[in-house]
Design a protein around this motif. Structure first.
Motif: not given
Ligand SMILES: C[S@@+](CC[C@H](N)C(=O)[O-])C[C@H]1O[C@@H](n2cnc3c(N)ncnc32)[C@H](O)[C@@H]1O
Length: 222
Positions: A54-74
């Motif tokens: 339930a990421p909604g607009p995706g802000y958290l998932a995008i910030e997590l992906a930006r950090l580059g340590r994990q691959s991210v799915v929403g």
């Protein structure tokens, strides 16, 4: 409409103008999303797979992906939010696999993720124990999930103070305070009620910590 997108939430769905309004009004919480993303990125295994439910607009998932340590799915039930989040990820130049689906019928295989996060959404799920069981199923053994949500016993004064700190304009601040008062607080769980849900689920137990007007629920697949 497929089985994975049948009404999986309580109340009104977040589509169209509601999704756009929410995406615009929560952008001001970017420091919170960045702080939480840093915490997850340091907690989840490096090189692992993280899922935001339930990421909604995706802000958290995008910030997590930006950090580059994990691959991210929403995974979100709202078609509007999936479209908005995909667009925001493209604008940010990061890769997040945003998919549409229901938290209690996830379109993922067993043991797929090292970490799951779900923020400000769980109280809206129509089938909360089903959603917990799905989180358990798609987590790898030893994987952790963090659910952050509003606490039912947060006072109106605490909620208003929280909203005042969100940097919203007068109209959005009034709308947000009304949403908390008339909808969100009524749906929110107490610490004890959440503990009882977890006890019915495959996780069995959780570590629940009070955090401001909310709580952090830590779950582990043993
Ligand atoms: C208040 S928004 C929170 C969005 C985001 N997590 C945040 O922190 O801003 C609630 C989200 O839950 C999603 N949602 C509600 N029920 C769902 C379900 N059964 N499965 C997946 N997503 C769901 C909504 O579409 C919406 O994106």
């Amino acid at each position: 409409m497929t089985a994975s997108t049948t009404k999986g939430y309580i109340g009104m769905g977040m589509e169209g103008p509601i999704a756009t309004w929410y995406a615009n009004s929560t952008r001001s919480q970017m420091p919170d999303f960045q702080r939480l993303a840093r915490r997850i990125s340091e907690t989840a295994p490096r090189g692992g797979r993280a899922l935001e439910v339930a990421p909604g607009p995706g802000y958290l998932a995008i910030e997590l992906a930006r950090l580059g340590r994990q691959s991210v799915v929403g995974l979100d039930i709202s078609a509007s939010f999936v479209r908005i989040a995909r667009q925001k990820a493209a604008e940010a130049g990061v890769r997040v696999d945003f998919q549409q689906g229901n938290a209690s019928q996830m379109p993922f295989g067993d043991n797929s993720f090292d970490f799951i996060v779900c923020r400000a959404a769980f109280k809206n799920f129509a089938d909360p124990v089903g959603a917990l069981n799905e989180m358990h199923r798609v987590l790898k053994a030893g994987g952790q999930a963090l659910i952050n949500d509003l606490r039912n016993d947060a006072s109106e004064a605490e909620v208003n103070q929280h909203v005042d700190g969100m940097g919203l304009n007068t109209v959005n601040s009034l709308l947000t305070k009304s949403a908390f008062k008339f909808m969100l607080l009524k749906r929110a769980y107490t610490v004890d009620a959440f503990g009882a849900l977890v006890a019915q689920s495959r996780f069995g137990a959780a570590n629940i910590q009070r955090e401001g007007i909310g709580m952090d629920i830590w779950l582990e697949k043993v």
